[in-house]
Write a protein that holds these residues in place. Structure first.
Motif, PDB file in Angstrom:
ATOM      1  N   LEU A   5       0.865  -1.182   0.000  1.00  0.00           N
ATOM      2  CA  LEU A   5       0.000   0.000   0.000  1.00  0.00           C
ATOM      3  C   LEU A   5       0.897   1.226   0.000  1.00  0.00           C
ATOM      4  O   LEU A   5       1.758   1.365   0.873  1.00  0.00           O
ATOM      5  N   VAL A   6       0.704   2.107  -0.970  1.00  0.00           N
ATOM      6  CA  VAL A   6       1.455   3.356  -1.069  1.00  0.00           C
ATOM      7  C   VAL A   6       0.509   4.491  -0.699  1.00  0.00           C
ATOM      8  O   VAL A   6      -0.490   4.725  -1.375  1.00  0.00           O
ATOM      9  N   VAL A   7       0.836   5.180   0.387  1.00  0.00           N
ATOM     10  CA  VAL A   7       0.052   6.333   0.829  1.00  0.00           C
ATOM     11  C   VAL A   7       0.786   7.576   0.318  1.00  0.00           C
ATOM     12  O   VAL A   7       1.897   7.870   0.740  1.00  0.00           O
ATOM     13  N   VAL A   8       0.134   8.275  -0.604  1.00  0.00           N
ATOM     14  CA  VAL A   8       0.774   9.379  -1.322  1.00  0.00           C
ATOM     15  C   VAL A   8       0.456  10.730  -0.671  1.00  0.00           C
ATOM     16  O   VAL A   8      -0.705  11.151  -0.620  1.00  0.00           O
ATOM     17  N   GLU A  33      -8.626   4.623   7.715  1.00  0.00           N
ATOM     18  CA  GLU A  33      -9.308   3.319   7.785  1.00  0.00           C
ATOM     19  C   GLU A  33      -8.627   2.298   6.883  1.00  0.00           C
ATOM     20  O   GLU A  33      -8.455   1.139   7.274  1.00  0.00           O
ATOM     21  N   LEU A  34      -8.229   2.712   5.690  1.00  0.00           N
ATOM     22  CA  LEU A  34      -7.548   1.826   4.750  1.00  0.00           C
ATOM     23  C   LEU A  34      -6.217   1.343   5.315  1.00  0.00           C
ATOM     24  O   LEU A  34      -5.888   0.147   5.220  1.00  0.00           O
ATOM     25  N   VAL A  35      -5.460   2.239   5.914  1.00  0.00           N
ATOM     26  CA  VAL A  35      -4.175   1.867   6.515  1.00  0.00           C
ATOM     27  C   VAL A  35      -4.389   0.812   7.597  1.00  0.00           C
ATOM     28  O   VAL A  35      -3.677  -0.202   7.646  1.00  0.00           O
ATOM     29  N   GLU A  36      -5.365   1.014   8.442  1.00  0.00           N
ATOM     30  CA  GLU A  36      -5.640   0.037   9.509  1.00  0.00           C
ATOM     31  C   GLU A  36      -6.085  -1.304   8.941  1.00  0.00           C
ATOM     32  O   GLU A  36      -5.657  -2.360   9.402  1.00  0.00           O
ATOM     33  N   ILE A  45       3.142  -1.226   4.164  1.00  0.00           N
ATOM     34  CA  ILE A  45       2.638   0.130   3.946  1.00  0.00           C
ATOM     35  C   ILE A  45       3.818   1.092   3.908  1.00  0.00           C
ATOM     36  O   ILE A  45       4.658   1.092   4.812  1.00  0.00           O
ATOM     37  N   VAL A  46       3.880   1.881   2.824  1.00  0.00           N
ATOM     38  CA  VAL A  46       4.930   2.882   2.669  1.00  0.00           C
ATOM     39  C   VAL A  46       4.264   4.219   2.346  1.00  0.00           C
ATOM     40  O   VAL A  46       3.085   4.266   1.981  1.00  0.00           O
ATOM     41  N   TYR A  47       5.038   5.267   2.463  1.00  0.00           N
ATOM     42  CA  TYR A  47       4.526   6.628   2.290  1.00  0.00           C
ATOM     43  C   TYR A  47       5.417   7.426   1.355  1.00  0.00           C
ATOM     44  O   TYR A  47       6.635   7.240   1.353  1.00  0.00           O
ATOM     45  N   TYR A  84       0.232   8.265   9.548  1.00  0.00           N
ATOM     46  CA  TYR A  84       1.545   7.618   9.493  1.00  0.00           C
ATOM     47  C   TYR A  84       1.691   6.521  10.539  1.00  0.00           C
ATOM     48  O   TYR A  84       1.396   6.727  11.715  1.00  0.00           O
ATOM     49  N   LEU A  85       2.153   5.364  10.088  1.00  0.00           N
ATOM     50  CA  LEU A  85       2.484   4.269  10.997  1.00  0.00           C
ATOM     51  C   LEU A  85       3.955   4.396  11.369  1.00  0.00           C
ATOM     52  O   LEU A  85       4.831   4.422  10.486  1.00  0.00           O
TER      53      LEU A  85
END
Length: 170
Positions: A5-8, A33-36, A45-47, A84-85
């Motif tokens: 999962l790429v959080v942009v 919610e998507l990250v969780e 998960i990356v950012y 952010y995680l």
């Protein structure tokens, strides 16, 4: 199946600040919610993080978009609350897409790469297309409800472009 999962660019300046995306606050709730949900599935998960210097207005981008944003060390450059995680990998970038992210995805051979974030019509589309080029056999998808564009029309146009380039729109 190996999934990423790429959080942009879910940063304060894009969610609610200097360059607030249309629907950015709503997208932030959905991204949280998507990250969780993806974390519970053990998805990596990356950012990406848009970062500029004090000289932003002197850069090519700054001359074309003269709105200082995501300046290093400012609140606007920080991730929006709850996004952010801790200890997750962050790809800092001064432009729309991250070659380092694309290389990372290619080298780690993901089966599926999902993107969410801001702005659909600038950084999300740029990263999605770059990932498609670097990982042509991976399924690349964008969660459209977890994205926001500069305008609703631009958001929809970017989704259309990505779909035509064989990026799945969820």
């Amino acid at each position: 199946m190996k999934k990423l999962l790429v959080v942009v660019d879910m940063q304060n300046d894009f969610v609610s600040g200097a360059l607030k995306a249309e629907g950015g606050i709503d997208a932030a709730v959905i991204v949280r919610e998507l990250v969780e949900r993806e974390r519970a599935k053990n998805t990596e998960i990356v950012y990406t993080k848009d970062l500029h210097g004090e000289n932003y207005l002197e850069t090519q981008e700054g001359k074309r978009l003269p709105v200082p944003h995501c300046i290093r060390g400012t609140k606007g450059a920080e991730f929006a609350d709850g996004i952010y995680l801790e200890n997750a990998k962050v790809f800092e970038k001064e432009t729309f897409a991250s070659v380092a992210l694309a290389e990372y995805a290619r080298d780690n051979r993901y089966d599926e790469i999902l993107l969410a974030g801001i702005c659909t019509d600038i950084c999300v589309v740029s990263n999605a297309l770059l990932l498609k080029a670097y990982c042509p056999q991976a399924r690349i998808a964008v969660n459209s409800s977890a994205c926001a564009g500069t305008t609703r029309e631009n958001h929809l146009s970017a989704l259309s472009v990505m779909k035509s380039c064989q990026i799945d729109i969820e």
